[in-house]
Scaffold this motif. Structure first.
Motif, PDB file in Angstrom:
ATOM      1  N   THR A 269      -1.770   0.413   2.466  1.00 22.64           N
ATOM      2  CA  THR A 269      -2.005   1.763   2.990  1.00 22.64           C
ATOM      3  C   THR A 269      -0.711   2.361   3.507  1.00 22.64           C
ATOM      4  OG1 THR A 269      -4.277   1.194   3.621  1.00 22.64           O
ATOM      5  CG2 THR A 269      -3.296   3.126   4.680  1.00 22.64           C
ATOM      6  N   LEU A 270       0.044   1.574   4.259  1.00 19.41           N
ATOM      7  CA  LEU A 270       1.320   2.044   4.780  1.00 19.41           C
ATOM      8  C   LEU A 270       2.295   2.334   3.647  1.00 19.41           C
ATOM      9  CD1 LEU A 270       3.131   2.623   7.209  1.00 19.41           C
ATOM     10  CD2 LEU A 270       3.752   0.196   7.229  1.00 19.41           C
ATOM     11  N   SER A 271       2.313   1.473   2.627  1.00 13.86           N
ATOM     12  CA  SER A 271       3.178   1.688   1.476  1.00 13.86           C
ATOM     13  C   SER A 271       2.831   2.999   0.783  1.00 13.86           C
ATOM     14  CB  SER A 271       3.044   0.523   0.489  1.00 13.86           C
ATOM     15  OG  SER A 271       3.809   0.745  -0.672  1.00 13.86           O
ATOM     16  N   ALA A 272       1.535   3.259   0.613  1.00 15.28           N
ATOM     17  CA  ALA A 272       1.107   4.503  -0.032  1.00 15.28           C
ATOM     18  C   ALA A 272       1.531   5.719   0.775  1.00 15.28           C
ATOM     19  CB  ALA A 272      -0.407   4.491  -0.225  1.00 15.28           C
ATOM     20  N   ILE A 273       1.408   5.630   2.104  1.00 15.44           N
ATOM     21  CA  ILE A 273       1.775   6.754   2.965  1.00 15.44           C
ATOM     22  C   ILE A 273       3.276   7.031   2.886  1.00 15.44           C
ATOM     23  CG2 ILE A 273       1.937   7.520   5.367  1.00 15.44           C
ATOM     24  CD1 ILE A 273      -0.683   5.992   5.884  1.00 15.44           C
TER      25      ILE A 273
END
Length: 255
Positions: free
Chosen positions: A99-103
């Motif tokens: 999720t953090l990578s996508a953000i």
């Protein structure tokens, strides 16, 4: 510990990672510098609707670097063992990192896309997409390009979970982002590589691929579906590896 707590912890760890902060800063600085240098009234083979869009492909390695750093930074110093002890549900840790990578990679893509949509269009004057009411074509391409960056980030994070070595993971993803196009020019089968499929979602094929010996022939929907399939496979593989890998959680205990 809830997923929100885990995600909050990942954000804190990412913020303390200097290399990741520098990567995001470099994305913004080099993107702006490139657009300022490249922008001009002479379009060459491009059109106002595609001016500068190719930079989204050339700079996608920034998304790969950020995606790898988010996961691989914990392997080197053994921090992943501490994370596994704090969050026994490893799948939750993987989800938070993805999720953090996508953000982060979406934000990186948005930065470059914003510069392309403004800095590249300004010198065009009456030819700009805003003056000719054709902005939807440019913005659609940029939106697909941002999605491609997000997917590259997710793939890179998964690769970093599967491969312990940060150097190998970084080198592999950077080579894939840069070397995919020559392979695709040589043999059509390579258009199904994830980075190539991502580029084929938004690149100006008429002007930039029509003179190739083997021009790509997959449609935008097929390219998007191919990239999505690679992401799903990578997430499944990373989940299996993380759940089965011995990273110390089974041997250590909290007092």
């Amino acid at each position: 510990m809830s997923f929100i707590d885990v995600l909050r912890g990942e954000v804190v760890k990412a913020w303390t990672l200097r290399s990741l902060r520098l990567t995001i800063l470099a994305t913004a600085a080099l993107s702006l510098a490139f657009c300022l240098i490249d922008a001009g009234p002479e379009l060459g083979l491009s059109t106002p609707q595609t001016a500068g869009v190719y930079a989204m492909a050339n700079f996608s390695f920034f998304a790969a670097i950020a995606g790898v750093l988010i996961a691989s930074s914990e392997y080197g110093g053994g921090q992943l063992t501490t994370t596994a002890l704090a969050v026994p549900r490893r799948g939750r840790t993987l989800t938070a990192k993805l999720t953090l990578s996508a953000i982060i990679t979406t934000a990186q893509g948005l930065i470059l896309a914003a510069f392309i949509a403004t800095v590249h269009q300004f010198p065009l004057g009456d030819q700009s997409v805003y003056a000719t009411n054709t902005a939807s074509t440019l913005l659609s391409s940029l939106a697909l390009a941002i999605c491609s960056w997000t997917a590259v980030g997710i793939l890179s994070t998964c690769i970093a979970f599967i491969i312990r070595s940060q150097t190998v993971a970084l080198a592999g993803m950077i080579v894939l982002t840069f070397g995919g196009t020559p392979l695709m020019m040589a043999l059509p089968i390579f258009q199904y590589l994830p980075t190539n499929a991502g580029v084929l979602m938004f690149i100006d094929r008429e002007n930039q691929t029509s003179d190739w010996l083997n021009p790509p022939d997959i449609t935008v929907p097929v390219a998007g579906a191919t990239l999505a399939a690679w992401c799903i496979v990578a997430i499944i593989a990373a989940t299996v590896v993380l759940l089965r890998r011995d990273i110390g959680a089974r041997q250590a205990s909290l007092e």
